[in-house]
Every structure is written in structure tokens, then in C-alpha cells.
Design a protein around this motif. Structure first.
Motif, PDB file in Angstrom:
ATOM      1  N   HIS A 184       0.842  -1.194   0.000  1.00 27.49           N
ATOM      2  CA  HIS A 184       0.000   0.000   0.000  1.00 27.49           C
ATOM      3  C   HIS A 184       0.878   1.245   0.000  1.00 27.49           C
ATOM      4  O   HIS A 184       1.700   1.444   0.900  1.00 27.49           O
ATOM      5  CB  HIS A 184      -0.913   0.032   1.223  1.00 27.49           C
ATOM      6  CG  HIS A 184      -1.923   1.148   1.184  1.00 27.49           C
ATOM      7  ND1 HIS A 184      -3.068   1.084   0.420  1.00 27.49           N
ATOM      8  CD2 HIS A 184      -1.936   2.355   1.777  1.00 27.49           C
ATOM      9  CE1 HIS A 184      -3.750   2.206   0.568  1.00 27.49           C
ATOM     10  NE2 HIS A 184      -3.077   3.005   1.387  1.00 27.49           N
ATOM     11  N   VAL A 185       0.692   2.084  -1.018  1.00 31.72           N
ATOM     12  CA  VAL A 185       1.491   3.296  -1.170  1.00 31.72           C
ATOM     13  C   VAL A 185       1.020   4.342  -0.172  1.00 31.72           C
ATOM     14  O   VAL A 185      -0.180   4.493   0.080  1.00 31.72           O
ATOM     15  CB  VAL A 185       1.355   3.843  -2.610  1.00 31.72           C
ATOM     16  CG1 VAL A 185       2.065   5.183  -2.760  1.00 31.72           C
ATOM     17  CG2 VAL A 185       1.926   2.842  -3.609  1.00 31.72           C
ATOM     18  N   SER A 186       1.958   5.102   0.387  1.00 29.54           N
ATOM     19  CA  SER A 186       1.615   6.190   1.299  1.00 29.54           C
ATOM     20  C   SER A 186       0.734   7.201   0.597  1.00 29.54           C
ATOM     21  O   SER A 186       0.836   7.420  -0.617  1.00 29.54           O
ATOM     22  CB  SER A 186       2.902   6.883   1.786  1.00 29.54           C
ATOM     23  OG  SER A 186       2.617   8.152   2.338  1.00 29.54           O
ATOM     24  N   GLN A 187      -0.170   7.854   1.365  1.00 27.74           N
ATOM     25  CA  GLN A 187      -1.072   8.846   0.791  1.00 27.74           C
ATOM     26  C   GLN A 187      -0.320  10.051   0.221  1.00 27.74           C
ATOM     27  O   GLN A 187      -0.859  10.824  -0.559  1.00 27.74           O
ATOM     28  CB  GLN A 187      -2.063   9.332   1.841  1.00 27.74           C
ATOM     29  CG  GLN A 187      -1.424  10.071   3.008  1.00 27.74           C
ATOM     30  CD  GLN A 187      -2.447  10.639   3.960  1.00 27.74           C
ATOM     31  OE1 GLN A 187      -3.622  10.696   3.649  1.00 27.74           O
ATOM     32  NE2 GLN A 187      -1.999  11.076   5.119  1.00 27.74           N
ATOM     33  N   ILE A 216      -1.626  -9.627  -7.293  1.00 27.32           N
ATOM     34  CA  ILE A 216      -0.882  -8.667  -6.490  1.00 27.32           C
ATOM     35  C   ILE A 216      -1.878  -7.550  -6.169  1.00 27.32           C
ATOM     36  O   ILE A 216      -2.693  -7.164  -6.996  1.00 27.32           O
ATOM     37  CB  ILE A 216       0.371  -8.110  -7.189  1.00 27.32           C
ATOM     38  CG1 ILE A 216       0.013  -7.405  -8.507  1.00 27.32           C
ATOM     39  CG2 ILE A 216       1.395  -9.212  -7.416  1.00 27.32           C
ATOM     40  CD1 ILE A 216       1.175  -6.629  -9.100  1.00 27.32           C
ATOM     41  N   ASP A 217      -1.797  -7.066  -4.961  1.00 28.86           N
ATOM     42  CA  ASP A 217      -2.716  -6.029  -4.481  1.00 28.86           C
ATOM     43  C   ASP A 217      -1.885  -4.774  -4.235  1.00 28.86           C
ATOM     44  O   ASP A 217      -1.059  -4.724  -3.322  1.00 28.86           O
ATOM     45  CB  ASP A 217      -3.370  -6.517  -3.178  1.00 28.86           C
ATOM     46  CG  ASP A 217      -4.376  -5.543  -2.601  1.00 28.86           C
ATOM     47  OD1 ASP A 217      -4.374  -4.370  -3.028  1.00 28.86           O
ATOM     48  OD2 ASP A 217      -5.147  -5.941  -1.717  1.00 28.86           O
ATOM     49  N   ILE A 218      -2.095  -3.735  -5.077  1.00 31.02           N
ATOM     50  CA  ILE A 218      -1.257  -2.535  -4.982  1.00 31.02           C
ATOM     51  C   ILE A 218      -1.948  -1.408  -4.220  1.00 31.02           C
ATOM     52  O   ILE A 218      -1.512  -0.262  -4.244  1.00 31.02           O
ATOM     53  CB  ILE A 218      -0.801  -2.055  -6.371  1.00 31.02           C
ATOM     54  CG1 ILE A 218      -1.995  -1.702  -7.262  1.00 31.02           C
ATOM     55  CG2 ILE A 218       0.066  -3.111  -7.042  1.00 31.02           C
ATOM     56  CD1 ILE A 218      -1.595  -1.060  -8.576  1.00 31.02           C
ATOM     57  N   GLY A 219      -3.033  -1.733  -3.514  1.00 36.72           N
ATOM     58  CA  GLY A 219      -3.679  -0.784  -2.613  1.00 36.72           C
ATOM     59  C   GLY A 219      -4.342   0.381  -3.317  1.00 36.72           C
ATOM     60  O   GLY A 219      -4.751   0.292  -4.482  1.00 36.72           O
ATOM     61  N   GLY A 220      -4.459   1.489  -2.600  1.00 36.42           N
ATOM     62  CA  GLY A 220      -5.135   2.668  -3.133  1.00 36.42           C
ATOM     63  C   GLY A 220      -4.225   3.874  -3.123  1.00 36.42           C
ATOM     64  O   GLY A 220      -3.003   3.740  -3.147  1.00 36.42           O
ATOM     65  N   GLY A 221      -4.844   5.052  -3.084  1.00 37.86           N
ATOM     66  CA  GLY A 221      -4.070   6.282  -3.098  1.00 37.86           C
ATOM     67  C   GLY A 221      -4.096   7.001  -4.425  1.00 37.86           C
ATOM     68  O   GLY A 221      -3.344   7.951  -4.633  1.00 37.86           O
ATOM     69  N   PHE A 222      -4.966   6.568  -5.346  1.00 39.42           N
ATOM     70  CA  PHE A 222      -5.053   7.224  -6.652  1.00 39.42           C
ATOM     71  C   PHE A 222      -5.716   8.595  -6.514  1.00 39.42           C
ATOM     72  O   PHE A 222      -6.751   8.734  -5.871  1.00 39.42           O
ATOM     73  CB  PHE A 222      -5.867   6.381  -7.629  1.00 39.42           C
ATOM     74  CG  PHE A 222      -5.395   4.960  -7.758  1.00 39.42           C
ATOM     75  CD1 PHE A 222      -4.082   4.681  -8.070  1.00 39.42           C
ATOM     76  CD2 PHE A 222      -6.256   3.904  -7.537  1.00 39.42           C
ATOM     77  CE1 PHE A 222      -3.632   3.374  -8.184  1.00 39.42           C
ATOM     78  CE2 PHE A 222      -5.825   2.591  -7.647  1.00 39.42           C
ATOM     79  CZ  PHE A 222      -4.500   2.328  -7.969  1.00 39.42           C
ATOM     80  N   ASP A 234      -4.299   7.262 -16.561  1.00 40.32           N
ATOM     81  CA  ASP A 234      -2.883   7.538 -16.285  1.00 40.32           C
ATOM     82  C   ASP A 234      -2.305   6.482 -15.349  1.00 40.32           C
ATOM     83  O   ASP A 234      -1.189   5.987 -15.551  1.00 40.32           O
ATOM     84  CB  ASP A 234      -2.721   8.917 -15.642  1.00 40.32           C
ATOM     85  CG  ASP A 234      -2.970  10.056 -16.606  1.00 40.32           C
ATOM     86  OD1 ASP A 234      -2.815   9.848 -17.826  1.00 40.32           O
ATOM     87  OD2 ASP A 234      -3.339  11.157 -16.143  1.00 40.32           O
ATOM     88  N   TYR A 235      -3.080   6.141 -14.327  1.00 38.14           N
ATOM     89  CA  TYR A 235      -2.619   5.119 -13.368  1.00 38.14           C
ATOM     90  C   TYR A 235      -2.584   3.731 -14.003  1.00 38.14           C
ATOM     91  O   TYR A 235      -1.619   2.979 -13.842  1.00 38.14           O
ATOM     92  CB  TYR A 235      -3.519   5.110 -12.131  1.00 38.14           C
ATOM     93  CG  TYR A 235      -3.319   6.302 -11.231  1.00 38.14           C
ATOM     94  CD1 TYR A 235      -2.268   6.343 -10.318  1.00 38.14           C
ATOM     95  CD2 TYR A 235      -4.166   7.403 -11.285  1.00 38.14           C
ATOM     96  CE1 TYR A 235      -2.073   7.433  -9.489  1.00 38.14           C
ATOM     97  CE2 TYR A 235      -3.982   8.509 -10.462  1.00 38.14           C
ATOM     98  CZ  TYR A 235      -2.930   8.523  -9.568  1.00 38.14           C
ATOM     99  OH  TYR A 235      -2.738   9.613  -8.754  1.00 38.14           O
ATOM    100  N   GLY A 258      -9.875   8.405  -4.523  1.00 40.92           N
ATOM    101  CA  GLY A 258     -10.191   8.728  -5.910  1.00 40.92           C
ATOM    102  C   GLY A 258     -11.618   8.395  -6.300  1.00 40.92           C
ATOM    103  O   GLY A 258     -12.192   9.025  -7.194  1.00 40.92           O
ATOM    104  N   LEU A 259     -12.200   7.419  -5.626  1.00 38.22           N
ATOM    105  CA  LEU A 259     -13.532   6.954  -5.990  1.00 38.22           C
ATOM    106  C   LEU A 259     -14.641   7.776  -5.355  1.00 38.22           C
ATOM    107  O   LEU A 259     -15.639   8.105  -5.999  1.00 38.22           O
ATOM    108  CB  LEU A 259     -13.676   5.486  -5.589  1.00 38.22           C
ATOM    109  CG  LEU A 259     -14.887   4.713  -6.115  1.00 38.22           C
ATOM    110  CD1 LEU A 259     -14.941   4.733  -7.629  1.00 38.22           C
ATOM    111  CD2 LEU A 259     -14.833   3.273  -5.621  1.00 38.22           C
ATOM    112  N   ILE A 260     -14.472   8.140  -4.088  1.00 40.82           N
ATOM    113  CA  ILE A 260     -15.592   8.743  -3.351  1.00 40.82           C
ATOM    114  C   ILE A 260     -15.454  10.247  -3.139  1.00 40.82           C
ATOM    115  O   ILE A 260     -16.454  10.942  -2.905  1.00 40.82           O
ATOM    116  CB  ILE A 260     -15.763   8.040  -1.973  1.00 40.82           C
ATOM    117  CG1 ILE A 260     -17.107   8.411  -1.311  1.00 40.82           C
ATOM    118  CG2 ILE A 260     -14.606   8.397  -1.055  1.00 40.82           C
ATOM    119  CD1 ILE A 260     -18.325   7.996  -2.089  1.00 40.82           C
ATOM    120  N   ASN A 261     -14.255  10.795  -3.228  1.00 39.84           N
ATOM    121  CA  ASN A 261     -14.056  12.183  -2.831  1.00 39.84           C
ATOM    122  C   ASN A 261     -14.947  13.160  -3.593  1.00 39.84           C
ATOM    123  O   ASN A 261     -15.560  14.060  -3.021  1.00 39.84           O
ATOM    124  CB  ASN A 261     -12.588  12.583  -2.994  1.00 39.84           C
ATOM    125  CG  ASN A 261     -12.222  13.769  -2.130  1.00 39.84           C
ATOM    126  OD1 ASN A 261     -12.516  13.792  -0.945  1.00 39.84           O
ATOM    127  ND2 ASN A 261     -11.583  14.769  -2.713  1.00 39.84           N
TER     128      ASN A 261
END
Length: 374
Positions: A184-187, A216-222, A234-235, A258-261
């Protein structure tokens, strides 16, 4: 929709402020766009929504109806997701209980183990049936990108220092099979390039160590769908350009922000105006406590105000109702054409806002759903 039309629509609803406005149609449209992109271009991608980002019931109901997988990170979240009827759950984080951990494995949900404690739980299972698990890993992106801050992550096992030993330990237990790796990438690290590196390194490790992975699970943060500089494509293009990409391995993404904001706005009303020699303060009935207590002034886009240039060098603040001096939501050096009872709309505030709200000082905001996409 033009801002004047949005203002008329909001005013026609007679919403009591402060309140969150959930734009249900916006979320549905965003999910449809992602689904179309996956079906037509990014076939290996698997979408899962991050529960913690916004767990409002009506949001979860939309996701459930759209058959979206849910990613949970605690005993509490797992129980709610299961009770609501989510069929596909990804269980991450260190706040699992042993009971829900074992239940998730029993029900064939994706479980990414976090530490030695959870590994001991897996080892304790007496079963001839293969127990499939994923492992959370970490490594510093500063090794690949020079302007990235070095973080000694407390989560998971280091990909280069610890993971081989963990895998060797697991090999002694024939009923345990590692089928996934999770990172999981840092925010603070939202650049598409960073997700490319994560994907690439996990796949390289899997290939070198002859791991037969399902995912592989690359988490969120998009940072997309928020009038951002990046798009969903782009991602995905960054991920898909990895030469090591194995089309047989599913790539799980867990976007929450990225989905709900962009599906939430926050409406307040000006209730008082104080003018001083050096600054003007427009007091609204809302607060940064309802948005994000860590947020700085001007963290959110704002609508329904008019500004005109001013010769006087005077700061004009929209401030909140709490007793904290730093409860300042907006700052402008222009003259704000605002009066008492005017409405102020803060845009794109669906992520880590309502899910963080407590009863500290103020009541929780009201919640309204609107079937619109403005």
C-alpha cells in the motif's frame, strides 16, 4: 451544470446546515467509467473499495448493488461488510481479530497477513485443504525515485530483507499456499509512476522466487476523478506498461479517495461577520472538524461566493464554529461579497471526512442524498 444552476438546485432543497451532500449519481457514473475501462482496456484489473475512506451506509449500499468488492482493515469493518452482504471481501491491516481472520479464510475471502501474529494463526489451522493467503510487504520508493521521502514502514514484511525467510517458514506447512502479495502506497505518494514501480517490483520478486500468484494487491491512493492532474487511465497505463506484467495475475486496486471524494460536497451557512483592522472573519455554522481536522486553510475548493479585487491588503477568512483558533476553512486577499445567511459549498470532500467525524465539540453534520452529478 453551471454553478448558478447548482446554487438554485441546492437552495430549492431547503437543506439544514451544516450538512454533507452525497451525489449518488456521481458515484454511480464513476463506477461505470471504471467498469468500462476495465472491460475494454485493463482486463487484469480488479476493483475493490476502501471501506475506511467513507463508510456511510448509503455509499456502501451503492457499492453493494454494483457488486463491488470491499476492502476492510479491522474486526469492526469486516463484521459490517459481512452483515451487509458483501460477497467479496479483502481483509488487510493489523486490526484483525483472530475470529474474523479465520472466518474470512473459511469463507474464501482474500486475506493479506500483516505480521507474525497472523502467520501463527494460519499455522494453527488443522486442515488438509489448502489455505490460501496473501502477504503484505513494504519497501522504500526512495530507492527508485530520488525526490521521495524515505519511510521505514511498520506494515508488513520488507520485500528484500524479510520476505524470503517468511516464505521458507511457510513452505514447512504444506497446507498453506501464498497466492498474493500486497503493498500500500503512502497517501503522500500519488504519482502514477510510483504505482508502476510497486507493480514491477512485486512481479519481479514473484518471478525470481518462482511464486505462483493469483494476484498482487497494490492498494489505493489514486488521485483521480477529483478535477486532478491525473486520470484513471494515467494510473492504469503506468501499471500496464510494466514489461514484467503477467496477464494471468490479477492486479487488485483499492481506491477510496479517488472513488468517493468527488461524490460529496459540504454545505454551510454564514451566520456572523466580524470586521477588524487587519482581517475580516466570516463565521459559518460548519467547521474543519467536519472536513478534516488536519486540513489547512484552502484545502477544499469552494463555490457560491463572489470575490472582487481590493486595494486594501486585508485577509478575509471563512472560519468555523469550533473554539479552535485554527478552525479556518478559506482565506482570500480579495473582498468577499458575503452576507449573513449566504450559503457556502465546499467541493470534493467525500474522503476521510464523514468517516472521521466525532462528537468533539460539535454535533455531526446532517446527511442528504441527491440524485445528481454536479
Amino acid at each position: 451544470m453551471e454553478i448558478q444552476d447548482v446554487q438554485k438546485l441546492i437552495n430549492s432543497k431547503s437543506y439544514k446546515t451544516p450538512c454533507y451532500i452525497f451525489k449518488k449519481r456521481k458515484l454511480i457514473n464513476t463506477l461505470d467509467d471504471i467498469e468500462y475501462a476495465i472491460k475494454t482496456k485493463y482486463h487484469s484489473i480488479y476493483l475493490s473499495y476502501s471501506f475506511k475512506t467513507n463508510s456511510d451506509y448509503k455509499v456502501l449500499k451503492v457499492l453493494l448493488k454494483k457488486n463491488v468488492s470491499i476492502e476492510v482493515v479491522s474486526d469492526k469493518e469486516y463484521k459490517i461488510a459481512k452483515q451487509m452482504g458483501f460477497k467479496n471481501i479483502i481483509y488487510n491491516g493489523p486490526a484483525k481479530s483472530k475470529k474474523t481472520f479465520l472466518d474470512a479464510l473459511k469463507n474464501s475471502h482474500i486475506v493479506n497477513i500483516e505480521n507474525k501474529r497472523e502467520l501463527s494463526w494460519v499455522k494453527s489451522i488443522q486442515s488438509n485443504k489448502k489455505i490460501k493467503i496473501g502477504i503484505r510487504v513494504n519497501f522504500s520508493l526512495s530507492d527508485f525515485i530520488t525526490d521521495t521521502k524515505t519511510i521505514n514502514s511498520r506494515f508488513g514484511f520488507n520485500l528484500y530483507e524479510d520476505l524470503k525467510k517468511v516464505l521458507e517458514d511457510i513452505e514447512q506447512h504444506k497446507n498453506i499456499k501464498v497466492v498474493g502479495l500486497h503493498y500500500h502506497v503512502s497517501q503522500l505518494e500519488r504519482m502514477p509512476e510510483k504505482f508502476k514501480i510497486v507493480t514491477q517490483e512485486l512481479l519481479i520478486f514473484a518471478k525470481k522466487n518462482k511464486l505462483k500468484l493469483d494476484y498482487i494487491d497494490i492498494g489505493g491512493g489514486f488521485d483521480c476523478f477529483n478535477n486532478s492532474q491525473f486520470t484513471f487511465d494515467d494510473y492504469m497505463d503506468a501499471i500496464y506498461c510494466c514489461k514484467e506484467l503477467d496477464k494471468n495475475i490479477k492486479i487488485i486496486i483499492e481506491p477510496g479517495y479517488g472513488l468517493i471524494n468527488s461524490s460529496y460536497d459540504y454545505l454551510t451557512t454564514i451566520i456572523d461577520i466580524k470586521k477588524t483592522k487587519k482581517a475580516n472573519f466570516f463565521l459559518c455554522d460548519g467547521s474543519k472538524l467536519h472536513l478534516n481536522i488536519k486540513s489547512k486553510v484552502n484545502s477544499f475548493n469552494i463555490d457560491f461566493i463572489k470575490e472582487v479585487p481590493s486595494k486594501k491588503q486585508k485577509e478575509n477568512y471563512i472560519v468555523g464554529m469550533s473554539c479552535m483558533e485554527n478552525d479556518r476553512l478559506y482565506l482570500s486577499n480579495n473582498k468577499l461579497l458575503l452576507k449573513v445567511n449566504d450559503k457556502i459549498l465546499f467541493k470534493n470532500c467525500g474522503a476521510y471526512t464523514s468517516s472521521w467525524v466525532s462528537n468533539f465539540i460539535l454535533k455531526k453534520p446532517r446527511f442528504y442524498t441527491i440524485n445528481s452529478d454536479f
